[in-house]
Design an enzyme around this catalytic site. Structure first.
Site, PDB file in Angstrom:
ATOM      1  N   LYS A 114       0.815  -1.221   0.000  1.00 11.22           N
ATOM      2  CA  LYS A 114       0.000   0.000   0.000  1.00 11.22           C
ATOM      3  C   LYS A 114       0.842   1.261   0.000  1.00 11.22           C
ATOM      4  O   LYS A 114       0.397   2.306  -0.462  1.00 11.22           O
ATOM      5  CB  LYS A 114      -0.940   0.013   1.216  1.00 11.22           C
ATOM      6  N   LYS A 197      -9.417  -9.956  -8.677  1.00  8.48           N
ATOM      7  CA  LYS A 197     -10.572 -10.139  -7.797  1.00  8.48           C
ATOM      8  C   LYS A 197     -11.518  -8.952  -7.864  1.00  8.48           C
ATOM      9  O   LYS A 197     -11.102  -7.817  -8.116  1.00  8.48           O
ATOM     10  CB  LYS A 197     -10.112 -10.402  -6.367  1.00  8.48           C
ATOM     11  N   LYS A 200     -13.922  -3.023  -4.728  1.00  9.77           N
ATOM     12  CA  LYS A 200     -14.619  -1.742  -4.802  1.00  9.77           C
ATOM     13  C   LYS A 200     -13.817  -0.702  -5.571  1.00  9.77           C
ATOM     14  O   LYS A 200     -14.359   0.268  -6.065  1.00  9.77           O
ATOM     15  CB  LYS A 200     -14.956  -1.230  -3.412  1.00  9.77           C
TER      16      LYS A 200
HETATM   17  P1  ADP Z   1     -12.087  -4.574  -1.359  1.00  7.23           P
HETATM   18  O1  ADP Z   1     -11.117  -5.592  -1.912  1.00  7.23           O
HETATM   19  O2  ADP Z   1     -13.259  -4.334  -2.258  1.00  7.23           O
HETATM   20  O3  ADP Z   1     -11.382  -3.307  -0.912  1.00  7.23           O
HETATM   21  P2  ADP Z   1     -11.978  -5.306   1.389  1.00  7.23           P
HETATM   22  O4  ADP Z   1     -10.509  -5.405   1.222  1.00  7.23           O
HETATM   23  O5  ADP Z   1     -12.526  -4.220   2.240  1.00  7.23           O
HETATM   24  O6  ADP Z   1     -12.674  -5.247  -0.041  1.00  7.23           O
HETATM   25  O7  ADP Z   1     -12.470  -6.723   1.923  1.00  7.23           O
HETATM   26  C1  ADP Z   1     -13.402  -6.942   2.947  1.00  7.23           C
HETATM   27  C2  ADP Z   1     -13.582  -8.439   3.068  1.00  7.23           C
HETATM   28  O8  ADP Z   1     -14.122  -8.987   1.854  1.00  7.23           O
HETATM   29  C3  ADP Z   1     -12.287  -9.203   3.313  1.00  7.23           C
HETATM   30  O9  ADP Z   1     -12.557 -10.274   4.197  1.00  7.23           O
HETATM   31  C4  ADP Z   1     -11.911  -9.712   1.944  1.00  7.23           C
HETATM   32  O10 ADP Z   1     -11.128 -10.887   2.005  1.00  7.23           O
HETATM   33  C5  ADP Z   1     -13.276  -9.996   1.325  1.00  7.23           C
HETATM   34  N1  ADP Z   1     -13.232  -9.829  -0.123  1.00  7.23           N
HETATM   35  C6  ADP Z   1     -13.006  -8.671  -0.803  1.00  7.23           C
HETATM   36  N2  ADP Z   1     -13.063  -8.849  -2.125  1.00  7.23           N
HETATM   37  C7  ADP Z   1     -13.336 -10.161  -2.318  1.00  7.23           C
HETATM   38  C8  ADP Z   1     -13.514 -10.982  -3.480  1.00  7.23           C
HETATM   39  N3  ADP Z   1     -13.444 -10.468  -4.702  1.00  7.23           N
HETATM   40  N4  ADP Z   1     -13.790 -12.304  -3.317  1.00  7.23           N
HETATM   41  C9  ADP Z   1     -13.869 -12.818  -2.078  1.00  7.23           C
HETATM   42  N5  ADP Z   1     -13.702 -12.125  -0.945  1.00  7.23           N
HETATM   43  C10 ADP Z   1     -13.437 -10.800  -1.048  1.00  7.23           C
END
Ligand code: ADP
Ligand code: NA
Length: 328
Positions: A114, A197, A200
């Site tokens: 990051k 993956k 957001k």
């Molecule tokens: P983002 O990747 O959209 O920023 P976060 O990092 O806030 O989402 O993730 C919040 C939770 O959702 C975590 O436990 C993460 O492992 C899960 N998560 C996020 N994106 C995915 C995905 N594409 N598939 C499965 N789990 C996910």
């Protein structure tokens, strides 16, 4: 009977959770309530490690809580709370920071990733100590288990090391938590770029649980597939189609094999159309419930207040113990 304890948190940094959050994490939270005593937190302290607009943060914190309730987090069974409502998190975090090596924190790969592309003064010290706050979140509740994805393993390892370090220096104080291996989570991929993956941070390929359901169906209709015709689960050769099948299976009680035979001889258009309907059927009642919680702010406040009280019953005791041992 005493249920083992679980702690998990999610950041209020978006207007909506997405399908990846749900199928990869939050659905497991709902299931864990049956076997564990759960502490679920909307982690607003973590959110401000990067700059947040105050009013937006306030809104998103409530929206996050309302979504968790609508997904099935039961505030009678679990403690659902906002992290900043429980002052012990920041307090324990400081004590643990003083036990963490600078080099040890510097080895956290998520921080390295990051911070890599930014100037040093644009990266907050809070982002650096983020995993220590996470350790405090977990250890305050004497959690036995923590649901962790691959990306969080190193942070859980740090948490375990800090618990053991504190215990050996000051006497047995913390439960050393184990990873909870999720039962039925799925990694969900970007609809436009099935090699990465769903996230957001890439709006085009994400299904947001709070977006207009028609918009979700449209995104699914224009999902990237491949030039073949066969509807078959093959993550290497057919990542797009496989992602659609995984989502379909996760949202229904049909296995991927069931779906493969159901769609045998049919086209991608059929799969997309049906999956769109499945998603719409899932999010429509969900959104109604979220609106119900948001339309009754006093009730939502009450739920979150009660959650914070439940959390403090445990966290305050842990912190008293910690302060006593440290010499405060
Ligand atoms: P983002 O990747 O959209 O920023 P976060 O990092 O806030 O989402 O993730 C919040 C939770 O959702 C975590 O436990 C993460 O492992 C899960 N998560 C996020 N994106 C995915 C995905 N594409 N598939 C499965 N789990 C996910
Ligand atoms: Na994350």
């Amino acid at each position: 009977t005493v249920r083992p304890r679980v702690l998990s948190g999610i950041q209020p940094t978006a207007d909506s959770f997405h399908l990846g959050n749900y199928l990869g994490a939050l659905r497991e939270w709902v299931t864990m309530q049956q076997r564990y005593e759960c502490f679920f937190s909307v982690v607003d302290l973590h959110a401000i490690t990067v700059e947040q607009d105050p009013e937006l943060l306030r809104q998103r914190t409530r929206l996050s809580a309302a979504q968790l309730l609508a997904l099935g987090i039961d505030p009678d069974r679990s403690a659902l709370f906002v992290q900043s409502h429980v002052p012990e998190h920041a307090q324990l975090s400081w004590v643990l920071e003083c036990l963490t090596g600078f080099g040890e924190a510097g080895r956290m790969t998520q921080f390295k990733d990051k911070s890599a592309r930014q100037e040093a003064d644009h990266v907050s010290v809070g982002l650096f100590t983020y995993p220590v706050l996470q350790a405090a979140d977990i250890l305050l509740y004497q959690a036995d288990a923590v649901p962790v994805g691959e990306d969080q393993r190193q942070h859980l390892e740090l948490t375990r090391n800090l618990a053991q370090r504190f215990n050996s220096r000051y006497g047995n104080t913390f439960t050393v938590p184990d990873a909870h291996i999720p039962g039925d989570t799925a990694k969900i991929y970007d609809l436009q770029d099935p090699g990465s993956k769903m996230s957001k941070s890439v709006p085009s390929g994400v299904i947001e649980l709070m977006e207009e359901p028609k918009r979700s169906a449209k995104k699914i209709r224009s999902a990237v597939t491949d030039t073949g015709r066969e509807i078959r689960y093959d993550t290497e050769g057919k990542p797009g189609v496989s992602n659609l099948l995984a989502i379909y299976s996760a949202l229904t009680d049909k296995s991927i094999a069931d779906l493969e035979s159901e769609f045998d001889g049919r086209g991608y258009g059929d799969l997309k159309k049906e999956l769109g309907e499945v998603v719409v059927e899932f999010v429509t009642p969900f959104q109604e419930q979220v609106r119900g919680y948001l339309d009754d702010p006093a009730q939502l406040d009450k739920i979150l207040h009660r959650g914070a009280q439940k959390a403090r019953e445990v966290s305050a005791e842990t912190l008293r113990n910690v302060f006593d041992r440290v010499g405060f």
